[in-house]
Motif scaffolding. Structure first.
Motif, PDB file in Angstrom:
ATOM      1  N   ALA A   1       0.834  -1.199   0.000  1.00 61.02           N
ATOM      2  CA  ALA A   1       0.000   0.000   0.000  1.00 61.02           C
ATOM      3  C   ALA A   1       0.872   1.253   0.000  1.00 61.02           C
ATOM      4  N   VAL A   2       0.376   2.304  -0.640  1.00 61.01           N
ATOM      5  CA  VAL A   2       1.117   3.563  -0.747  1.00 61.01           C
ATOM      6  C   VAL A   2       0.162   4.712  -0.438  1.00 61.01           C
ATOM      7  N   ALA A   3       0.595   5.610   0.408  1.00 54.57           N
ATOM      8  CA  ALA A   3      -0.243   6.739   0.793  1.00 54.57           C
ATOM      9  C   ALA A   3      -0.628   7.584  -0.410  1.00 54.57           C
ATOM     10  N   GLY A   4      -1.858   8.095  -0.387  1.00 53.15           N
ATOM     11  CA  GLY A   4      -2.319   9.017  -1.407  1.00 53.15           C
ATOM     12  C   GLY A   4      -2.752   8.383  -2.708  1.00 53.15           C
ATOM     13  N   ARG A   5      -2.831   7.074  -2.746  1.00 52.99           N
ATOM     14  CA  ARG A   5      -3.163   6.427  -4.006  1.00 52.99           C
ATOM     15  C   ARG A   5      -4.654   6.081  -4.093  1.00 52.99           C
ATOM     16  N   SER A   6      -5.118   6.041  -5.322  1.00 53.20           N
ATOM     17  CA  SER A   6      -6.487   5.628  -5.616  1.00 53.20           C
ATOM     18  C   SER A   6      -6.427   4.426  -6.545  1.00 53.20           C
ATOM     19  N   SER A   7      -7.566   3.868  -6.870  1.00 51.47           N
ATOM     20  CA  SER A   7      -7.580   2.743  -7.807  1.00 51.47           C
ATOM     21  C   SER A   7      -6.971   3.152  -9.144  1.00 51.47           C
ATOM     22  N   ARG A   8      -7.206   4.388  -9.531  1.00 50.94           N
ATOM     23  CA  ARG A   8      -6.667   4.891 -10.805  1.00 50.94           C
ATOM     24  C   ARG A   8      -5.161   5.119 -10.728  1.00 50.94           C
ATOM     25  N   SER A   9      -4.696   5.873  -9.735  1.00 54.28           N
ATOM     26  CA  SER A   9      -3.265   6.201  -9.691  1.00 54.28           C
ATOM     27  C   SER A   9      -2.423   4.965  -9.402  1.00 54.28           C
ATOM     28  N   TYR A  10      -2.944   4.053  -8.597  1.00 50.53           N
ATOM     29  CA  TYR A  10      -2.205   2.810  -8.329  1.00 50.53           C
ATOM     30  C   TYR A  10      -2.044   2.016  -9.622  1.00 50.53           C
ATOM     31  N   THR A  11      -3.076   2.092 -10.479  1.00 50.88           N
ATOM     32  CA  THR A  11      -3.009   1.435 -11.789  1.00 50.88           C
ATOM     33  C   THR A  11      -2.038   2.147 -12.709  1.00 50.88           C
ATOM     34  N   GLU A  12      -2.198   3.462 -12.848  1.00 52.56           N
ATOM     35  CA  GLU A  12      -1.410   4.220 -13.819  1.00 52.56           C
ATOM     36  C   GLU A  12       0.072   4.275 -13.452  1.00 52.56           C
ATOM     37  N   GLU A  13       0.399   4.162 -12.187  1.00 48.21           N
ATOM     38  CA  GLU A  13       1.794   4.155 -11.756  1.00 48.21           C
ATOM     39  C   GLU A  13       2.440   2.771 -11.897  1.00 48.21           C
ATOM     40  N   GLY A  14       1.673   1.811 -12.350  1.00 52.09           N
ATOM     41  CA  GLY A  14       2.216   0.469 -12.567  1.00 52.09           C
ATOM     42  C   GLY A  14       2.334  -0.362 -11.305  1.00 52.09           C
ATOM     43  N   ARG A  15       1.697   0.066 -10.229  1.00 46.11           N
ATOM     44  CA  ARG A  15       1.836  -0.662  -8.965  1.00 46.11           C
ATOM     45  C   ARG A  15       1.065  -1.977  -8.975  1.00 46.11           C
ATOM     46  N   PHE A  16      -0.108  -1.995  -9.600  1.00 39.63           N
ATOM     47  CA  PHE A  16      -0.800  -3.272  -9.777  1.00 39.63           C
ATOM     48  C   PHE A  16       0.035  -4.205 -10.646  1.00 39.63           C
ATOM     49  N   THR A  17       0.631  -3.656 -11.686  1.00 38.58           N
ATOM     50  CA  THR A  17       1.457  -4.468 -12.584  1.00 38.58           C
ATOM     51  C   THR A  17       2.604  -5.118 -11.834  1.00 38.58           C
ATOM     52  N   THR A  18       3.218  -4.387 -10.912  1.00 39.67           N
ATOM     53  CA  THR A  18       4.310  -4.950 -10.114  1.00 39.67           C
ATOM     54  C   THR A  18       3.838  -6.150  -9.311  1.00 39.67           C
ATOM     55  N   ILE A  19       2.667  -6.027  -8.688  1.00 42.13           N
ATOM     56  CA  ILE A  19       2.136  -7.153  -7.905  1.00 42.13           C
ATOM     57  C   ILE A  19       1.773  -8.311  -8.826  1.00 42.13           C
ATOM     58  N   ILE A  20       1.158  -8.013  -9.957  1.00 44.90           N
ATOM     59  CA  ILE A  20       0.776  -9.054 -10.913  1.00 44.90           C
ATOM     60  C   ILE A  20       2.007  -9.827 -11.381  1.00 44.90           C
ATOM     61  N   ASN A  21       3.101  -9.121 -11.594  1.00 45.88           N
ATOM     62  CA  ASN A  21       4.338  -9.776 -12.041  1.00 45.88           C
ATOM     63  C   ASN A  21       5.037 -10.535 -10.920  1.00 45.88           C
ATOM     64  N   THR A  22       4.664 -10.248  -9.683  1.00 44.88           N
ATOM     65  CA  THR A  22       5.334 -10.855  -8.531  1.00 44.88           C
ATOM     66  C   THR A  22       4.618 -12.101  -8.016  1.00 44.88           C
ATOM     67  N   VAL A  23       3.289 -12.077  -8.034  1.00 47.44           N
ATOM     68  CA  VAL A  23       2.535 -13.161  -7.407  1.00 47.44           C
ATOM     69  C   VAL A  23       2.787 -14.496  -8.096  1.00 47.44           C
ATOM     70  N   LYS A  24       2.632 -15.544  -7.299  1.00 50.99           N
ATOM     71  CA  LYS A  24       2.679 -16.905  -7.831  1.00 50.99           C
ATOM     72  C   LYS A  24       1.331 -17.565  -7.565  1.00 50.99           C
ATOM     73  N   ASN A  25       1.138 -18.709  -8.144  1.00 49.65           N
ATOM     74  CA  ASN A  25      -0.111 -19.429  -7.992  1.00 49.65           C
ATOM     75  C   ASN A  25      -0.431 -19.660  -6.511  1.00 49.65           C
ATOM     76  N   GLY A  26      -1.642 -19.281  -6.102  1.00 51.80           N
ATOM     77  CA  GLY A  26      -2.062 -19.495  -4.720  1.00 51.80           C
ATOM     78  C   GLY A  26      -1.835 -18.340  -3.780  1.00 51.80           C
ATOM     79  N   ASP A  27      -1.119 -17.303  -4.216  1.00 56.30           N
ATOM     80  CA  ASP A  27      -0.946 -16.121  -3.378  1.00 56.30           C
ATOM     81  C   ASP A  27      -2.255 -15.334  -3.286  1.00 56.30           C
ATOM     82  N   TYR A  28      -2.402 -14.610  -2.194  1.00 57.71           N
ATOM     83  CA  TYR A  28      -3.576 -13.761  -1.987  1.00 57.71           C
ATOM     84  C   TYR A  28      -3.196 -12.301  -2.230  1.00 57.71           C
TER      85      TYR A  28
END
Length: 254
Positions: free
Chosen positions: A58-85
Motif C-alpha cells: 500500500a502507498v499513501a495518497g493512491r487511488s484505484s486509478r493512480s495505483y493502476t497508472e503508476e504500474g503498482r498493480f502491474t508490479t504485484i501481478i508480475n510478482t505473485v505466484k499461484n495461490g498467493d492472496y
C-alpha cells in the motif's frame, strides 16, 4: 543402501513448495505510517493474525486509478505466484477533484463508463470508473493464479446519532467489482464500523489524533482485527490461514 539413495534422489528431485503470501494493495489507511505523525496503516498489523507472510504494498495518497497508472498493480501481478492472496482496498482518494489530481475516477459503477477531466495545465484526460480499475487488476491477478480479495474502504471518524455514518459510494462499488469478477468481497467498512460502534465515539476518537481518516497504531490494529473478523465470517480460503490470535479477535458477524 540402494533404497536410501533412491529416497535421497527423490527428495532432491521433488519440486520445492513455496509458502503462500498475502500482498496488500491500498492507500494510506493500509500503508506503513501512511498518514504520518505517528499514524499507521492496518496492513502493518494483519500479519500477526495469519499463518502466512504479509507483504504490504500500500502507498499513501493512491487511488484505484493512480495505483493502476503508476504500474503498482502491474508490479504485484508480475510478482505473485499461484495461490498467493492479494487484498485490494481503495476509495479514500478516488473522489472527484477540480482540477484533476491524478487520482479521481469517473462517477458511476459501469465498467465502460468514462469521464473527461481537466488537469491544472488544461490537459484533457480520459478516466474510468472505480470498478474498471479494480476489475482489470483482479482479472489479471486471477490469470496468474492468485486469489484476489476486494475489500471496501475503512470508515472515517464521522458519526451521526451515536454511530459511524453509512459508507460512501465506493463501498458499494467495491462490492460490485468483486461480484462481477467472482472473487471474495470483505465489507471492511461494515466490520470496522461495527467495532467502532461497540467501542463508542469517545474511545474511537482517540484512534484519530491527526485527522478523521488516519489511525494510531492502536486504531490500526482494531481495523486489522475487523478485517480478520470479516474473513472468519465469510467463505474465502484465506480464513483457513487465520491463526489462534486471529480466531480470538472480538465482535461477531454482521
Amino acid at each position: 543402501m540402494f533404497s536410501q539413495s533412491i529416497v535421497v534422489l527423490s527428495l532432491l528431485a521433488a519440486p520445492l513448495v513455496c509458502a503462500q503470501t498475502v500482498y496488500m494493495a491500498g492507500d494510506s489507511t493500509m500503508a506503513r505510517n501512511g498518514g504520518g505523525s505517528g499514524s499507521d496503516g492496518w496492513g502493518q498489523y494483519l500479519g500477526q493474525y495469519l499463518t502466512i507472510p504479509v507483504v504490504n504494498n500500500a502507498v499513501a495518497g493512491r487511488s484505484s486509478r493512480s495505483y493502476t497508472e503508476e504500474g503498482r498493480f502491474t508490479t504485484i501481478i508480475n510478482t505473485v505466484k499461484n495461490g498467493d492472496y492479494v487484498v485490494i482496498e481503495f476509495g479514500h482518494n478516488d473522489g472527484t477533484a477540480n482540477p484533476d489530481n491524478g487520482r479521481q475516477v469517473a462517477v458511476g459503477d459501469g465498467y465502460d463508463t468514462t469521464a473527461t477531466v481537466t488537469a491544472a495545465n488544461g490537459t484533457k484526460i480520459l478516466v474510468h470508473t472505480f470498478p474498471y480499475y479494480i476489475q482489470n487488476a483482479v482479472t489479471s491477478l486471477k490469470a496468474k493464479g492468485a486469489i484476489p480479495i476486494v475489500s471496501s474502504q475503512t470508515p472515517s471518524n464521522d458519526w451521526s446519532g451515536g454511530a459511524i455514518v453509512a459508507g460512501p459510494r465506493f463501498v458499494g462499488y467495491a462490492q460490485t467489482a468483486a461480484s462481477r469478477t467472482g472473487v471474495t468481497y470483505v465489507n471492511h467498512y461494515g466490520y470496522v464500523a461495527n467495532s467502532f460502534n461497540k467501542l463508542g465515539q469517545s474511545t474511537t476518537s482517540t484512534f484519530f489524533p491527526v485527522d478523521h481518516t488516519h489511525f494510531t497504531p492502536a486504531g490500526a490494529n482494531v481495523v486489522a482485527q475487523s478485517f480478520v473478523r470479516g474473513l472468519l465470517c465469510g467463505t474465502d480460503s484465506l480464513k483457513s490461514k487465520v491463526n489462534s490470535a486471529g480466531q480470538a479477535v472480538p465482535n461477531g458477524c454482521i
